[in-house]
Design a protein around this motif. Structure first.
Motif, PDB file in Angstrom:
ATOM      1  N   ARG A  48       9.630  50.703 -21.526  1.00  0.00           N
ATOM      2  CA  ARG A  48       8.754  49.820 -22.301  1.00  0.00           C
ATOM      3  C   ARG A  48       8.361  48.632 -21.433  1.00  0.00           C
ATOM      4  O   ARG A  48       9.199  48.017 -20.787  1.00  0.00           O
ATOM      5  N   VAL A  49       7.066  48.329 -21.437  1.00  0.00           N
ATOM      6  CA  VAL A  49       6.528  47.173 -20.730  1.00  0.00           C
ATOM      7  C   VAL A  49       5.711  46.385 -21.742  1.00  0.00           C
ATOM      8  O   VAL A  49       4.821  46.938 -22.387  1.00  0.00           O
ATOM      9  N   GLU A  50       6.038  45.125 -21.906  1.00  0.00           N
ATOM     10  CA  GLU A  50       5.362  44.293 -22.901  1.00  0.00           C
ATOM     11  C   GLU A  50       4.925  42.972 -22.272  1.00  0.00           C
ATOM     12  O   GLU A  50       5.647  42.397 -21.468  1.00  0.00           O
ATOM     13  N   LEU A  51       3.749  42.525 -22.647  1.00  0.00           N
ATOM     14  CA  LEU A  51       3.191  41.283 -22.120  1.00  0.00           C
ATOM     15  C   LEU A  51       2.745  40.410 -23.287  1.00  0.00           C
ATOM     16  O   LEU A  51       2.187  40.909 -24.255  1.00  0.00           O
ATOM     17  N   GLU A  52       3.020  39.129 -23.195  1.00  0.00           N
ATOM     18  CA  GLU A  52       2.497  38.162 -24.151  1.00  0.00           C
ATOM     19  C   GLU A  52       1.556  37.241 -23.396  1.00  0.00           C
ATOM     20  O   GLU A  52       1.914  36.709 -22.346  1.00  0.00           O
ATOM     21  N   GLY A  53       0.354  37.092 -23.919  1.00  0.00           N
ATOM     22  CA  GLY A  53      -0.643  36.268 -23.258  1.00  0.00           C
ATOM     23  C   GLY A  53      -1.318  35.321 -24.227  1.00  0.00           C
ATOM     24  O   GLY A  53      -1.135  35.410 -25.450  1.00  0.00           O
ATOM     25  N   TYR A  54      -2.114  34.425 -23.671  1.00  0.00           N
ATOM     26  CA  TYR A  54      -2.842  33.461 -24.489  1.00  0.00           C
ATOM     27  C   TYR A  54      -4.196  33.185 -23.844  1.00  0.00           C
ATOM     28  O   TYR A  54      -4.272  32.905 -22.641  1.00  0.00           O
ATOM     29  N   ASP A  55      -5.243  33.282 -24.635  1.00  0.00           N
ATOM     30  CA  ASP A  55      -6.590  32.967 -24.186  1.00  0.00           C
ATOM     31  C   ASP A  55      -6.940  31.585 -24.699  1.00  0.00           C
ATOM     32  O   ASP A  55      -7.126  31.389 -25.900  1.00  0.00           O
ATOM     33  N   ARG A  56      -7.010  30.611 -23.798  1.00  0.00           N
ATOM     34  CA  ARG A  56      -7.285  29.221 -24.190  1.00  0.00           C
ATOM     35  C   ARG A  56      -8.688  29.060 -24.767  1.00  0.00           C
ATOM     36  O   ARG A  56      -8.903  28.278 -25.677  1.00  0.00           O
ATOM     37  N   GLU A  57      -9.641  29.800 -24.223  1.00  0.00           N
ATOM     38  CA  GLU A  57     -11.021  29.689 -24.677  1.00  0.00           C
ATOM     39  C   GLU A  57     -11.169  30.134 -26.139  1.00  0.00           C
ATOM     40  O   GLU A  57     -11.856  29.497 -26.925  1.00  0.00           O
ATOM     41  N   LEU A  58     -10.515  31.237 -26.473  1.00  0.00           N
ATOM     42  CA  LEU A  58     -10.582  31.765 -27.839  1.00  0.00           C
ATOM     43  C   LEU A  58      -9.465  31.253 -28.734  1.00  0.00           C
ATOM     44  O   LEU A  58      -9.465  31.532 -29.932  1.00  0.00           O
ATOM     45  N   GLU A  59      -8.497  30.548 -28.127  1.00  0.00           N
ATOM     46  CA  GLU A  59      -7.304  30.100 -28.850  1.00  0.00           C
ATOM     47  C   GLU A  59      -6.645  31.279 -29.569  1.00  0.00           C
ATOM     48  O   GLU A  59      -6.365  31.246 -30.758  1.00  0.00           O
ATOM     49  N   LEU A  60      -6.383  32.339 -28.775  1.00  0.00           N
ATOM     50  CA  LEU A  60      -5.892  33.594 -29.322  1.00  0.00           C
ATOM     51  C   LEU A  60      -4.678  34.078 -28.535  1.00  0.00           C
ATOM     52  O   LEU A  60      -4.732  34.192 -27.312  1.00  0.00           O
ATOM     53  N   SER A  61      -3.588  34.351 -29.239  1.00  0.00           N
ATOM     54  CA  SER A  61      -2.403  34.947 -28.632  1.00  0.00           C
ATOM     55  C   SER A  61      -2.554  36.469 -28.654  1.00  0.00           C
ATOM     56  O   SER A  61      -3.117  37.026 -29.598  1.00  0.00           O
ATOM     57  N   THR A  62      -2.038  37.115 -27.619  1.00  0.00           N
ATOM     58  CA  THR A  62      -2.160  38.573 -27.500  1.00  0.00           C
ATOM     59  C   THR A  62      -0.833  39.157 -27.062  1.00  0.00           C
ATOM     60  O   THR A  62      -0.123  38.566 -26.265  1.00  0.00           O
ATOM     61  N   ARG A  63      -0.514  40.322 -27.584  1.00  0.00           N
ATOM     62  CA  ARG A  63       0.676  41.065 -27.137  1.00  0.00           C
ATOM     63  C   ARG A  63       0.235  42.490 -26.833  1.00  0.00           C
ATOM     64  O   ARG A  63      -0.384  43.159 -27.656  1.00  0.00           O
ATOM     65  N   LEU A  64       0.530  42.927 -25.610  1.00  0.00           N
ATOM     66  CA  LEU A  64       0.209  44.278 -25.163  1.00  0.00           C
ATOM     67  C   LEU A  64       1.516  44.999 -24.863  1.00  0.00           C
ATOM     68  O   LEU A  64       2.439  44.399 -24.314  1.00  0.00           O
TER      69      LEU A  64
END
Length: 88
Positions: free
Chosen positions: A69-85
């Motif tokens: 399992r490989v998991e990433l947590e990210g954040y887009d400052r422009e959209l103010e959106l958290s993402t998990r892949l």
């Protein structure tokens, strides 16, 4: 996108790793065979859904383990959106 965290489970030679990444840059260091390139490969895998080292996805699973399992947590400052892949 700003990558904030990477979690690896049974990926290549890494049993478990939870890496919190810095907002500006992160330095990976260690002995040969410690898994530095495996961490970079996991980020590439999440971005492209393939390895830059092999076409055999089975090679990404740690020996004697049923899966990884490989998991990433990210954040887009422009959209103010958290993402998990996640790739399993």
């Amino acid at each position: 996108m700003e990558v904030r965290r990477v979690s690896l489970r049974d990926y290549r030679n890494i049993a478990t790793a939870d890496l919190d990444l810095g907002a500006r840059f992160t330095v990976l260091f260690g002995h040969n065979g410690a898994g530095k390139t495996n961490v970079l490969e996991s980020l590439y895998l999440l971005g492209t859904l393939r390895s830059f080292r092999t076409s055999d996805m089975g090679a990404l699973v740690r020996r004697d383990c049923p899966g990884s399992r490989v998991e990433l947590e990210g954040y887009d400052r422009e959209l103010e959106l958290s993402t998990r892949l996640c790739v399993r």
